[in-house]
Design a protein around this motif. Structure first.
Motif, PDB file in Angstrom:
ATOM      1  N   MET A 145      47.973  57.405  26.523  1.00 17.82           N
ATOM      2  CA  MET A 145      48.947  59.005  25.716  1.00 17.82           C
ATOM      3  C   MET A 145      47.663  59.234  24.992  1.00 17.82           C
ATOM      4  SD  MET A 145      51.039  60.031  27.141  1.00 17.82           S
ATOM      5  CE  MET A 145      51.400  61.658  26.403  1.00 17.82           C
ATOM      6  N   PHE A 146      46.705  58.435  24.107  1.00 12.38           N
ATOM      7  CA  PHE A 146      45.945  58.603  23.609  1.00 12.38           C
ATOM      8  C   PHE A 146      44.275  59.145  23.996  1.00 12.38           C
ATOM      9  CE2 PHE A 146      41.663  57.663  21.432  1.00 12.38           C
ATOM     10  CZ  PHE A 146      41.970  57.899  19.632  1.00 12.38           C
ATOM     11  N   THR A 147      44.273  58.835  25.454  1.00  8.25           N
ATOM     12  CA  THR A 147      43.397  59.073  26.298  1.00  8.25           C
ATOM     13  C   THR A 147      43.351  60.642  26.721  1.00  8.25           C
ATOM     14  OG1 THR A 147      42.467  56.864  26.978  1.00  8.25           O
ATOM     15  CG2 THR A 147      42.156  58.796  28.540  1.00  8.25           C
ATOM     16  N   TYR A 148      44.584  60.626  27.089  1.00  6.39           N
ATOM     17  CA  TYR A 148      45.248  62.482  26.802  1.00  6.39           C
ATOM     18  C   TYR A 148      44.942  62.967  25.664  1.00  6.39           C
ATOM     19  CZ  TYR A 148      47.986  65.890  28.475  1.00  6.39           C
ATOM     20  OH  TYR A 148      48.725  67.306  28.732  1.00  6.39           O
ATOM     21  N   GLU A 149      45.414  62.664  25.051  1.00  7.59           N
ATOM     22  CA  GLU A 149      45.343  63.457  23.772  1.00  7.59           C
ATOM     23  C   GLU A 149      43.690  63.794  23.496  1.00  7.59           C
ATOM     24  OE1 GLU A 149      47.387  62.033  20.960  1.00  7.59           O
ATOM     25  OE2 GLU A 149      48.800  61.961  21.450  1.00  7.59           O
ATOM     26  N   MET A 150      43.251  62.504  23.714  1.00  7.79           N
ATOM     27  CA  MET A 150      41.309  62.693  23.246  1.00  7.79           C
ATOM     28  C   MET A 150      41.321  63.793  24.443  1.00  7.79           C
ATOM     29  SD  MET A 150      40.789  60.995  20.891  1.00  7.79           S
ATOM     30  CE  MET A 150      39.430  61.676  20.226  1.00  7.79           C
ATOM     31  N   LEU A 151      41.553  63.680  25.945  1.00  4.87           N
ATOM     32  CA  LEU A 151      40.589  65.164  26.969  1.00  4.87           C
ATOM     33  C   LEU A 151      41.391  66.049  26.848  1.00  4.87           C
ATOM     34  CD1 LEU A 151      38.878  64.424  29.516  1.00  4.87           C
ATOM     35  CD2 LEU A 151      40.944  63.367  30.545  1.00  4.87           C
ATOM     36  N   LEU A 187      42.436  65.999  33.340  1.00  5.65           N
ATOM     37  CA  LEU A 187      43.618  66.519  32.337  1.00  5.65           C
ATOM     38  C   LEU A 187      44.736  66.494  33.513  1.00  5.65           C
ATOM     39  CD1 LEU A 187      42.979  68.501  29.787  1.00  5.65           C
ATOM     40  CD2 LEU A 187      43.483  66.114  29.164  1.00  5.65           C
ATOM     41  N   HIS A 188      44.681  67.027  34.582  1.00  7.01           N
ATOM     42  CA  HIS A 188      45.826  67.828  35.869  1.00  7.01           C
ATOM     43  C   HIS A 188      46.732  65.708  36.460  1.00  7.01           C
ATOM     44  CE1 HIS A 188      48.449  69.599  38.010  1.00  7.01           C
ATOM     45  NE2 HIS A 188      47.682  69.379  39.148  1.00  7.01           N
ATOM     46  N   ALA A 189      44.981  65.066  37.073  1.00 12.50           N
ATOM     47  CA  ALA A 189      44.949  64.081  37.561  1.00 12.50           C
ATOM     48  C   ALA A 189      46.092  62.811  36.563  1.00 12.50           C
ATOM     49  CB  ALA A 189      43.390  63.569  37.767  1.00 12.50           C
ATOM     50  N   LEU A 190      45.312  62.988  35.225  1.00 11.71           N
ATOM     51  CA  LEU A 190      45.803  62.537  34.929  1.00 11.71           C
ATOM     52  C   LEU A 190      47.331  62.239  33.832  1.00 11.71           C
ATOM     53  CD1 LEU A 190      45.515  59.824  32.828  1.00 11.71           C
ATOM     54  CD2 LEU A 190      45.117  60.956  30.744  1.00 11.71           C
ATOM     55  N   GLU A 191      47.499  63.838  34.801  1.00 13.27           N
ATOM     56  CA  GLU A 191      49.650  63.783  33.777  1.00 13.27           C
ATOM     57  C   GLU A 191      50.446  63.455  35.490  1.00 13.27           C
ATOM     58  OE1 GLU A 191      48.480  68.212  31.834  1.00 13.27           O
ATOM     59  OE2 GLU A 191      48.218  68.006  33.844  1.00 13.27           O
ATOM     60  N   ALA A 192      49.843  63.679  36.145  1.00 14.60           N
ATOM     61  CA  ALA A 192      50.364  63.389  37.981  1.00 14.60           C
ATOM     62  C   ALA A 192      50.363  61.532  37.567  1.00 14.60           C
ATOM     63  CB  ALA A 192      49.619  63.531  38.645  1.00 14.60           C
ATOM     64  N   ARG A 193      49.356  60.935  36.911  1.00 14.41           N
ATOM     65  CA  ARG A 193      49.913  60.099  36.979  1.00 14.41           C
ATOM     66  C   ARG A 193      50.870  59.256  35.980  1.00 14.41           C
ATOM     67  NH1 ARG A 193      43.814  57.215  36.554  1.00 14.41           N
ATOM     68  NH2 ARG A 193      44.271  57.722  34.095  1.00 14.41           N
TER      69      ARG A 193
END
Length: 161
Positions: free
Chosen positions: A1-7, A78-84
């Motif tokens: 989630m930290f990666t997602y927030e930073m991205l 981000l979209h790919a990370l959300e799916a993953r």
């Protein structure tokens, strides 16, 4: 989630920089066109100001394009990370847009959809601003062309006695 927030933060910063570019460019254009179109400016100042205005317009278009590219790359990531991660796809604003209207997905069904875009809102802002920068580039080129082929055309008329 930290990666997602930073991205997500980086994507938001790219979006902010994208829209700061035309604001700064408009300020520069106003200043340079004031000099270029001033009838009391010497020819050299007109050439220089119009030439710099042309460069500012082209540089601004390139910078906007670069920011947009990086913004879209981050958004795709981000979209790919959300799916993953199996979380809702909130990063892609176009996710809700289809055939000229916004539709709230079923998972947000309790919320009202915004109205369909109409009038000026239908146009993509990025394309409108790139077109606007092209107009400024054309105006600066026109000032240079007038100065070359019709010197004096931009000068104020002599006062009549």
């Amino acid at each position: 989630m930290f990666t997602y927030e930073m991205l997500l933060q980086r994507e938001l910063e790219q979006d902010a920089m994208l829209w700061q570019t035309p604001t700064i460019a408009l300020t520069a254009q106003a200043f340079l066109l004031t000099i270029a179109l001033n009838p009391t400016s010497p020819a050299f100042a007109t050439y220089l100001a119009a030439g710099l205005g042309l460069v500012v317009a082209l540089l601004s278009m390139q910078l906007m394009a670069k920011h947009r590219f990086l913004n879209l790359m981050d958004r795709a990531h981000l979209h790919a990370l959300e799916a993953r991660l199996g979380i809702q796809h909130l990063s892609n604003r176009q996710y809700f847009y289809n055939n000229g209207t916004y539709r709230v997905p079923d998972w947000l069904a309790n919320h009202k959809s915004p109205p369909a875009e109409h009038g000026l809102a239908k146009f993509r802002s990025y394309r409108v601003w790139i077109f606007g920068m092209l107009v400024f580039a054309a105006v600066n080129l026109a000032v240079i062309a007038v100065q070359i082929w019709a010197p004096g055309l931009l000068d104020a008329p002599a006062p009549t006695p």
